[in-house]
Design an enzyme around this catalytic site. Sequence first.
Site, PDB file in Angstrom:
ATOM      1  N   LYS A  77       3.348  35.239  88.029  1.00 46.65           N
ATOM      2  CA  LYS A  77       4.563  35.944  87.695  1.00 46.65           C
ATOM      3  C   LYS A  77       4.383  37.437  87.901  1.00 46.65           C
ATOM      4  O   LYS A  77       5.340  38.150  88.121  1.00 46.65           O
ATOM      5  CB  LYS A  77       4.918  35.688  86.222  1.00 46.65           C
ATOM      6  CG  LYS A  77       5.225  34.261  85.889  1.00 46.65           C
ATOM      7  CD  LYS A  77       5.492  34.167  84.355  1.00 46.65           C
ATOM      8  CE  LYS A  77       5.692  32.762  83.914  1.00 46.65           C
ATOM      9  NZ  LYS A  77       5.854  32.707  82.420  1.00 46.65           N
ATOM     10  N   GLU A 142       0.767  40.687  95.691  1.00 43.32           N
ATOM     11  CA  GLU A 142       0.123  40.408  94.404  1.00 43.32           C
ATOM     12  C   GLU A 142       0.087  41.698  93.594  1.00 43.32           C
ATOM     13  O   GLU A 142      -0.126  42.777  94.146  1.00 43.32           O
ATOM     14  CB  GLU A 142      -1.286  39.870  94.708  1.00 43.32           C
ATOM     15  CG  GLU A 142      -2.250  39.728  93.578  1.00 43.32           C
ATOM     16  CD  GLU A 142      -1.878  38.670  92.568  1.00 43.32           C
ATOM     17  OE1 GLU A 142      -0.884  38.902  91.857  1.00 43.32           O
ATOM     18  OE2 GLU A 142      -2.593  37.665  92.460  1.00 43.32           O
ATOM     19  N   ILE A 144      -2.084  42.546  91.122  1.00 41.65           N
ATOM     20  CA  ILE A 144      -3.407  43.077  90.833  1.00 41.65           C
ATOM     21  C   ILE A 144      -4.504  42.207  91.435  1.00 41.65           C
ATOM     22  O   ILE A 144      -4.450  40.987  91.361  1.00 41.65           O
ATOM     23  CB  ILE A 144      -3.584  43.246  89.297  1.00 41.65           C
ATOM     24  CG1 ILE A 144      -4.852  44.010  88.970  1.00 41.65           C
ATOM     25  CG2 ILE A 144      -3.564  41.916  88.577  1.00 41.65           C
ATOM     26  CD1 ILE A 144      -4.826  44.650  87.601  1.00 41.65           C
ATOM     27  N   ASP A 146      -8.456  41.880  91.063  1.00 46.41           N
ATOM     28  CA  ASP A 146      -9.632  42.419  90.364  1.00 46.41           C
ATOM     29  C   ASP A 146     -10.936  41.763  90.805  1.00 46.41           C
ATOM     30  O   ASP A 146     -11.626  42.319  91.629  1.00 46.41           O
ATOM     31  CB  ASP A 146      -9.442  42.529  88.845  1.00 46.41           C
ATOM     32  CG  ASP A 146      -9.204  41.215  88.130  1.00 46.41           C
ATOM     33  OD1 ASP A 146      -9.132  40.171  88.806  1.00 46.41           O
ATOM     34  OD2 ASP A 146      -9.103  41.253  86.901  1.00 46.41           O
ATOM     35  N   THR A 147     -11.272  40.604  90.324  1.00 46.72           N
ATOM     36  CA  THR A 147     -12.534  40.017  90.778  1.00 46.72           C
ATOM     37  C   THR A 147     -12.436  39.583  92.242  1.00 46.72           C
ATOM     38  O   THR A 147     -13.446  39.440  92.914  1.00 46.72           O
ATOM     39  CB  THR A 147     -12.907  38.781  89.939  1.00 46.72           C
ATOM     40  OG1 THR A 147     -11.889  37.797  90.115  1.00 46.72           O
ATOM     41  CG2 THR A 147     -13.034  39.135  88.476  1.00 46.72           C
ATOM     42  N   GLY A 148     -11.221  39.358  92.704  1.00 44.32           N
ATOM     43  CA  GLY A 148     -11.026  38.907  94.072  1.00 44.32           C
ATOM     44  C   GLY A 148     -11.135  37.391  94.214  1.00 44.32           C
ATOM     45  O   GLY A 148     -10.834  36.837  95.264  1.00 44.32           O
ATOM     46  N   LYS A 149     -11.551  36.753  93.146  1.00 41.70           N
ATOM     47  CA  LYS A 149     -11.726  35.287  93.192  1.00 41.70           C
ATOM     48  C   LYS A 149     -10.416  34.584  93.501  1.00 41.70           C
ATOM     49  O   LYS A 149     -10.343  33.702  94.340  1.00 41.70           O
ATOM     50  CB  LYS A 149     -12.247  34.778  91.827  1.00 41.70           C
ATOM     51  CG  LYS A 149     -13.753  34.692  91.747  1.00 41.70           C
ATOM     52  CD  LYS A 149     -14.205  33.962  90.481  1.00 41.70           C
ATOM     53  CE  LYS A 149     -13.666  34.627  89.240  1.00 41.70           C
ATOM     54  NZ  LYS A 149     -14.283  34.146  87.989  1.00 41.70           N
TER      55      LYS A 149
HETATM   56  N1  HPA Z   1      -3.588  43.013  83.395  1.00 40.86           N
HETATM   57  C1  HPA Z   1      -2.804  41.930  83.462  1.00 40.86           C
HETATM   58  N2  HPA Z   1      -3.110  40.838  84.166  1.00 40.86           N
HETATM   59  C2  HPA Z   1      -4.270  40.857  84.854  1.00 40.86           C
HETATM   60  C3  HPA Z   1      -5.125  41.971  84.817  1.00 40.86           C
HETATM   61  C4  HPA Z   1      -4.771  43.106  84.047  1.00 40.86           C
HETATM   62  O1  HPA Z   1      -5.486  44.141  83.955  1.00 40.86           O
HETATM   63  N3  HPA Z   1      -6.190  41.667  85.605  1.00 40.86           N
HETATM   64  C5  HPA Z   1      -5.951  40.415  86.079  1.00 40.86           C
HETATM   65  N4  HPA Z   1      -4.816  39.914  85.636  1.00 40.86           N
END
Ligand code: HPA
Length: 226
Positions: A77, A142, A144, A146-149
Amino acid sequence: SHYNDCSICMYVFLYLPSIYDWPGYSLDLFTYPEHYHDDIENIYIPHGVIMNRTERLAHYIMDDFRDDNIMVLCVLKGGYKFCADLVEFIKILGRNSNKYLETRVEFIRLKSYLNDQSTEDLHIIGCQDLSFLRGKSVLIVEAIVDTGKTMKALLKHVETFEPKMVKVAGLLVKRLPNMAESLTDYVGFEIPNRFVVGYALDYNEYFRDLNHICVLSRTGKMKYKI
Ligand code: HPA
Ligand code: MG
């Protein structure tokens, strides 16, 4: 990749090193839903800044996709706001330059987070059959990375449907030791490894109704914990 050009100007504001760590704007400077007053530390990226950066990314995307129609794959979402605004800018730019690109938006839902922790299992919920991507120029949107997984798994899944090309737009990329920068072709902002909410990013489904991107406070973390 349009990663480098933004990391220079954003360095001062949104880059990690602890002493230069961008503290965010004081809550007093902007407006936000009153019910979140105790739940956020600061306003990390104000809505107006997000919008302007998104417009800039739309320029890059128009240049790269040229005459190809864009098959947008919005990751729900969290990606819904960024995706809606990005596609809107692509349309506006097309209108203003007489270079309309046809955009079609499809949705995919993934889940890998519990509270503020990344979990091992990635679930693709809904729309598993992406055969409509075959031969298309695809833009994954997308909120965000972060880990890229998650993104790696999604890219692998998308590739099995043999699209013509695949690009990734990520509004936020977290700076982590072995970060997945190369996965993201269009990066909005690079941010430190903090849990952020707002602009459709949630914490257990809360904060999607906040327009700015904010850092969650301890109080907020406790209040909405499952
Ligand atoms: N915030 C919200 N959702 C997320 C985040 C974050 O920092 N990292 C991965 N999903
Ligand atoms: Mg989430």
